[in-house]
Design a protein around this motif. Structure first.
Motif, PDB file in Angstrom:
ATOM      1  N   SER A  99       0.841  -1.188   0.000  1.00 20.93           N
ATOM      2  CA  SER A  99       0.000   0.000   0.000  1.00 20.93           C
ATOM      3  C   SER A  99       0.880   1.242   0.000  1.00 20.93           C
ATOM      4  CB  SER A  99      -0.904   0.031   1.239  1.00 20.93           C
ATOM      5  OG  SER A  99      -1.566   1.279   1.367  1.00 20.93           O
ATOM      6  N   LEU A 100       0.418   2.272  -0.712  1.00 26.84           N
ATOM      7  CA  LEU A 100       1.078   3.554  -0.600  1.00 26.84           C
ATOM      8  C   LEU A 100       0.897   4.074   0.824  1.00 26.84           C
ATOM      9  CD1 LEU A 100       0.230   3.233  -3.740  1.00 26.84           C
ATOM     10  CD2 LEU A 100       0.508   5.711  -3.840  1.00 26.84           C
ATOM     11  N   GLU A 101       1.742   5.014   1.225  1.00 20.63           N
ATOM     12  CA  GLU A 101       1.623   5.622   2.546  1.00 20.63           C
ATOM     13  C   GLU A 101       1.337   7.108   2.396  1.00 20.63           C
ATOM     14  OE1 GLU A 101       5.040   4.855   4.902  1.00 20.63           O
ATOM     15  OE2 GLU A 101       4.727   2.666   4.969  1.00 20.63           O
ATOM     16  N   ARG A 102       0.479   7.607   3.259  1.00 21.75           N
ATOM     17  CA  ARG A 102       0.154   9.028   3.206  1.00 21.75           C
ATOM     18  C   ARG A 102       1.288   9.858   3.816  1.00 21.75           C
ATOM     19  NH1 ARG A 102      -4.511  12.104   2.970  1.00 21.75           N
ATOM     20  NH2 ARG A 102      -5.933  10.359   3.371  1.00 21.75           N
ATOM     21  N   ILE A 103       1.616  10.963   3.177  1.00 27.80           N
ATOM     22  CA  ILE A 103       2.483  11.965   3.789  1.00 27.80           C
ATOM     23  C   ILE A 103       1.597  12.778   4.733  1.00 27.80           C
ATOM     24  CG2 ILE A 103       3.953  13.970   3.397  1.00 27.80           C
ATOM     25  CD1 ILE A 103       4.712  12.799   0.703  1.00 27.80           C
ATOM     26  N   PRO A 104       1.879  12.757   6.023  1.00 30.88           N
ATOM     27  CA  PRO A 104       0.961  13.365   7.004  1.00 30.88           C
ATOM     28  C   PRO A 104       0.575  14.802   6.666  1.00 30.88           C
ATOM     29  CG  PRO A 104       2.698  12.139   8.120  1.00 30.88           C
ATOM     30  CD  PRO A 104       3.066  12.165   6.677  1.00 30.88           C
ATOM     31  N   ASP A 105      -0.680  15.104   6.906  1.00 27.34           N
ATOM     32  CA  ASP A 105      -1.253  16.443   6.745  1.00 27.34           C
ATOM     33  C   ASP A 105      -1.245  16.922   5.294  1.00 27.34           C
ATOM     34  OD1 ASP A 105      -1.655  16.652   9.556  1.00 27.34           O
ATOM     35  OD2 ASP A 105       0.456  17.206   9.788  1.00 27.34           O
ATOM     36  N   THR A 106      -1.237  15.961   4.346  1.00 29.20           N
ATOM     37  CA  THR A 106      -1.344  16.284   2.920  1.00 29.20           C
ATOM     38  C   THR A 106      -2.335  15.322   2.265  1.00 29.20           C
ATOM     39  OG1 THR A 106       0.317  14.752   2.026  1.00 29.20           O
ATOM     40  CG2 THR A 106       1.135  16.824   2.974  1.00 29.20           C
ATOM     41  N   ASP A 107      -2.622  15.587   1.004  1.00 26.36           N
ATOM     42  CA  ASP A 107      -3.440  14.658   0.207  1.00 26.36           C
ATOM     43  C   ASP A 107      -2.565  13.737  -0.631  1.00 26.36           C
ATOM     44  OD1 ASP A 107      -2.451  16.423  -1.646  1.00 26.36           O
ATOM     45  OD2 ASP A 107      -4.396  17.033  -2.456  1.00 26.36           O
ATOM     46  N   VAL A 108      -1.295  13.628  -0.257  1.00 23.85           N
ATOM     47  CA  VAL A 108      -0.305  12.873  -1.033  1.00 23.85           C
ATOM     48  C   VAL A 108      -0.093  11.487  -0.437  1.00 23.85           C
ATOM     49  CG1 VAL A 108       2.060  12.815  -1.893  1.00 23.85           C
ATOM     50  CG2 VAL A 108       0.879  15.015  -1.644  1.00 23.85           C
ATOM     51  N   TRP A 109      -0.256  10.453  -1.289  1.00 23.48           N
ATOM     52  CA  TRP A 109       0.128   9.084  -0.954  1.00 23.48           C
ATOM     53  C   TRP A 109       1.290   8.704  -1.865  1.00 23.48           C
ATOM     54  CZ3 TRP A 109      -2.603   5.516   2.361  1.00 23.48           C
ATOM     55  CH2 TRP A 109      -3.743   6.049   2.977  1.00 23.48           C
ATOM     56  N   GLN A 110       2.263   7.934  -1.333  1.00 22.77           N
ATOM     57  CA  GLN A 110       3.425   7.552  -2.140  1.00 22.77           C
ATOM     58  C   GLN A 110       3.902   6.157  -1.792  1.00 22.77           C
ATOM     59  OE1 GLN A 110       6.930   9.948  -1.466  1.00 22.77           O
ATOM     60  NE2 GLN A 110       7.213   9.189   0.604  1.00 22.77           N
ATOM     61  N   TRP A 111       4.632   5.561  -2.749  1.00 23.02           N
ATOM     62  CA  TRP A 111       5.272   4.254  -2.558  1.00 23.02           C
ATOM     63  C   TRP A 111       6.506   4.206  -3.434  1.00 23.02           C
ATOM     64  CZ3 TRP A 111       6.695   0.065  -5.619  1.00 23.02           C
ATOM     65  CH2 TRP A 111       6.940  -1.154  -4.958  1.00 23.02           C
ATOM     66  N   GLN A 112       7.563   3.593  -2.945  1.00 21.30           N
ATOM     67  CA  GLN A 112       8.797   3.468  -3.721  1.00 21.30           C
ATOM     68  C   GLN A 112       9.186   2.012  -3.880  1.00 21.30           C
ATOM     69  OE1 GLN A 112      11.855   5.885  -1.870  1.00 21.30           O
ATOM     70  NE2 GLN A 112      11.256   7.683  -3.072  1.00 21.30           N
ATOM     71  N   GLY A 113       9.758   1.683  -5.051  1.00 17.41           N
ATOM     72  CA  GLY A 113      10.249   0.346  -5.317  1.00 17.41           C
ATOM     73  C   GLY A 113      11.383   0.383  -6.317  1.00 17.41           C
ATOM     74  N   GLU A 114      12.095  -0.715  -6.403  1.00 19.85           N
ATOM     75  CA  GLU A 114      13.260  -0.803  -7.288  1.00 19.85           C
ATOM     76  C   GLU A 114      12.910  -1.617  -8.525  1.00 19.85           C
ATOM     77  OE1 GLU A 114      17.233  -3.136  -6.656  1.00 19.85           O
ATOM     78  OE2 GLU A 114      17.439  -1.192  -5.649  1.00 19.85           O
ATOM     79  N   PHE A 115      13.305  -1.097  -9.691  1.00 22.25           N
ATOM     80  CA  PHE A 115      12.997  -1.737 -10.963  1.00 22.25           C
ATOM     81  C   PHE A 115      14.251  -1.799 -11.827  1.00 22.25           C
ATOM     82  CE2 PHE A 115       9.101  -0.120  -9.308  1.00 22.25           C
ATOM     83  CZ  PHE A 115       8.108  -0.990  -9.727  1.00 22.25           C
ATOM     84  N   SER A 116      14.323  -2.869 -12.647  1.00 21.50           N
ATOM     85  CA  SER A 116      15.458  -3.014 -13.555  1.00 21.50           C
ATOM     86  C   SER A 116      15.347  -1.996 -14.687  1.00 21.50           C
ATOM     87  CB  SER A 116      15.496  -4.430 -14.137  1.00 21.50           C
ATOM     88  OG  SER A 116      14.453  -4.591 -15.088  1.00 21.50           O
ATOM     89  N   PRO A 117      16.452  -1.660 -15.345  1.00 20.64           N
ATOM     90  CA  PRO A 117      16.408  -0.680 -16.434  1.00 20.64           C
ATOM     91  C   PRO A 117      15.552  -1.119 -17.612  1.00 20.64           C
ATOM     92  CG  PRO A 117      18.661  -0.989 -15.660  1.00 20.64           C
ATOM     93  CD  PRO A 117      17.828  -2.062 -15.017  1.00 20.64           C
ATOM     94  N   GLU A 118      15.311  -2.447 -17.763  1.00 16.40           N
ATOM     95  CA  GLU A 118      14.538  -2.963 -18.896  1.00 16.40           C
ATOM     96  C   GLU A 118      13.068  -3.185 -18.551  1.00 16.40           C
ATOM     97  OE1 GLU A 118      17.279  -4.698 -17.705  1.00 16.40           O
ATOM     98  OE2 GLU A 118      18.703  -3.682 -19.041  1.00 16.40           O
ATOM     99  N   TRP A 119      12.655  -2.819 -17.339  1.00 18.83           N
ATOM    100  CA  TRP A 119      11.313  -3.155 -16.869  1.00 18.83           C
ATOM    101  C   TRP A 119      10.217  -2.487 -17.699  1.00 18.83           C
ATOM    102  CZ3 TRP A 119       8.414  -6.333 -14.238  1.00 18.83           C
ATOM    103  CH2 TRP A 119       7.118  -5.952 -13.919  1.00 18.83           C
ATOM    104  N   ARG A 120       9.160  -3.236 -17.934  1.00 16.65           N
ATOM    105  CA  ARG A 120       7.947  -2.711 -18.552  1.00 16.65           C
ATOM    106  C   ARG A 120       6.760  -3.425 -17.907  1.00 16.65           C
ATOM    107  NH1 ARG A 120       9.001  -3.163 -23.724  1.00 16.65           N
ATOM    108  NH2 ARG A 120       8.982  -0.952 -24.336  1.00 16.65           N
TER     109      ARG A 120
END
Length: 408
Positions: free
Chosen positions: A66-87
């Protein structure tokens, strides 16, 4: 340079979808989602599940993300690692419930597969595409998805010219006596009318006609002499129930195609009856069906393009091989004389292993089998490039045939 305040209107206007930075040979990708109901003080959203095909989808035996909310904003975010060839494709599933999955799904690094699939099954009908990403479409499961392509993702032939003008397809109704049903069929032609034009049958035709139209890609490759002038027949599956019954190794379906559909199509567009000029292309159950057609009617279907074929069928998750693998192993089927392209994604574990098994059995036949591994999952965004690439491979002998271009 002015730093924008996270969550401000100007900050959101600067976002065009996922963003990435290079890190140690891979890319760290950040996904953003804007809560239309505002901050945690005004919104009821508790989770924003992130369904990335081949990474966090139901094919992976891994915890949901699940994305996580940045407190006191309407922003949700998530980070992950992908290979350079990913599609691959992805979607968001906002939820007011913190417990969409059974507790057992989060109790172990490798959650219960059935509980995981059940959770995703309930959630996916509520999925939404990324409103920041203009590359979005309706996926094969009926929900909206968006595209993610890393900088070194392989070129997908034809799809890099989406504005190529084309002659619109003809859509007809096929009333099948043998199958006792009715469906749409699209007939798309390239080049001049000729009874020697090769034929390609595209299973799950409604997807390639409507969700991810293939017309410009095929036309671009034909005008560039990378595909011969041809007739393409796209067959609608009607619905999930018919698809599950007709595509997995169903002789009546393929007899109906030959006895009923082909004569109907010929009234609109002439094509060659030669097996070595006829391609059957399919994905998932369609990939299974395409090889089944070639093995059972090699005198009619001589070129097979199977992408992410469901060769586990009918034993999903069981410790035994699927029907076609068993029949090839026992000699009940022979692939002699066929030209076959097999493709599967490294991030669709069950299907990847089943395709490796079918490839191993096909290696015992006398004709070459081309095996392609894709850095992706069970995903139409990957399949579209494999579709055009596979057609180019299978029809390569025809591309150099001067007569197909009307040159004597």
């Amino acid at each position: 340079m002015t730093t924008l305040t996270t969550g401000s209107e100007a900050w959101w206007q600067s976002k065009k979808g996922p963003e990435w930075v290079r890190e140690k040979g891979n890319y760290r990708v950040t996904f953003w989602w804007r809560d239309p109901k505002g901050t945690q003080n005004t919104s009821t959203v508790k989770r924003v599940w992130l369904y990335i095909t081949g990474i966090t989808d139901h094919h992976q035996n891994a915890r949901p993300q699940s994305l996580e909310r940045i407190p006191d904003t309407d922003v949700w975010q998530w980070q992950g690692e992908f290979s350079p060839e990913w599609r691959g494709s992805y979607c968001f599933i906002p939820s007011d419930n913190e417990h969409d999955f059974a507790d057992a799904v989060f109790e172990d690094a490798h959650p219960d597969r059935l509980a995981l699939r059940e959770g995703w099954r309930k959630l996916l009908p509520h999925a939404v595409s990324d409103p920041l990403n203009p590359q979005s479409w309706r996926g094969g499961r009926g929900h909206a998805v968006s595209a993610l392509e890393m900088p070194d993702a392989p070129v997908q032939p034809g799809w890099d010219h989406p504005d190529t003008p084309y002659q619109p397809p003809v859509c007809i109704e096929w009333n099948s006596t043998r199958l006792d049903n009715r469906r749409r069929v699209w007939i798309f032609t390239t080049g001049d009318d000729s009874p020697e034009r090769p034929l390609a049958i595209l299973l799950d035709g409604q997807f390639w006609a409507e969700s991810m139209p293939v017309w410009s890609a095929l036309t671009s490759l034909t005008t560039g002499h990378k595909l011969p002038p041809a007739v393409y027949v796209l067959i609608d599956v009607i619905d999930i129930e018919h698809r599950s019954r007709e595509l997995p190794c169903n002789p009546d379906f393929w007899l109906a195609v030959q006895e009923e559909l082909f004569p109907l199509v010929k009234k609109h567009a002439p094509f060659s009856d030669r097996a070595d000029r006829t391609v059957v292309a399919g994905q998932s159950f369609g990939g299974l069906s395409s090889l089944y057609a070639g093995l059972n009617w090699p005198q009619r279907f001589g070129c097979i393009l199977s992408q992410s074929g469901s060769y586990w069928w009918p034993h999903r998750g069981a410790q035994q091989d699927g029907l076609l693998i068993e029949q090839l192993r026992t000699g009940e089927k022979t692939a002699h004389g066929l030209r076959i392209v097999l493709e599967a994604g490294r991030n669709e574990p069950l299907i990847f292993r089943a395709n490796q098994a079918i490839y191993a059995e096909l290696q015992h036949t006398q004709q070459p089998v081309i095996w392609r591994q894709v850095d992706g999952g069970h995903d139409a965004l990957c399949w579209r490039g494999g579709l055009t690439q596979g057609l180019m491979i299978l029809w390569q002998p025809l591309i150099h045939s001067r007569s197909l271009y009307g040159i004597q």
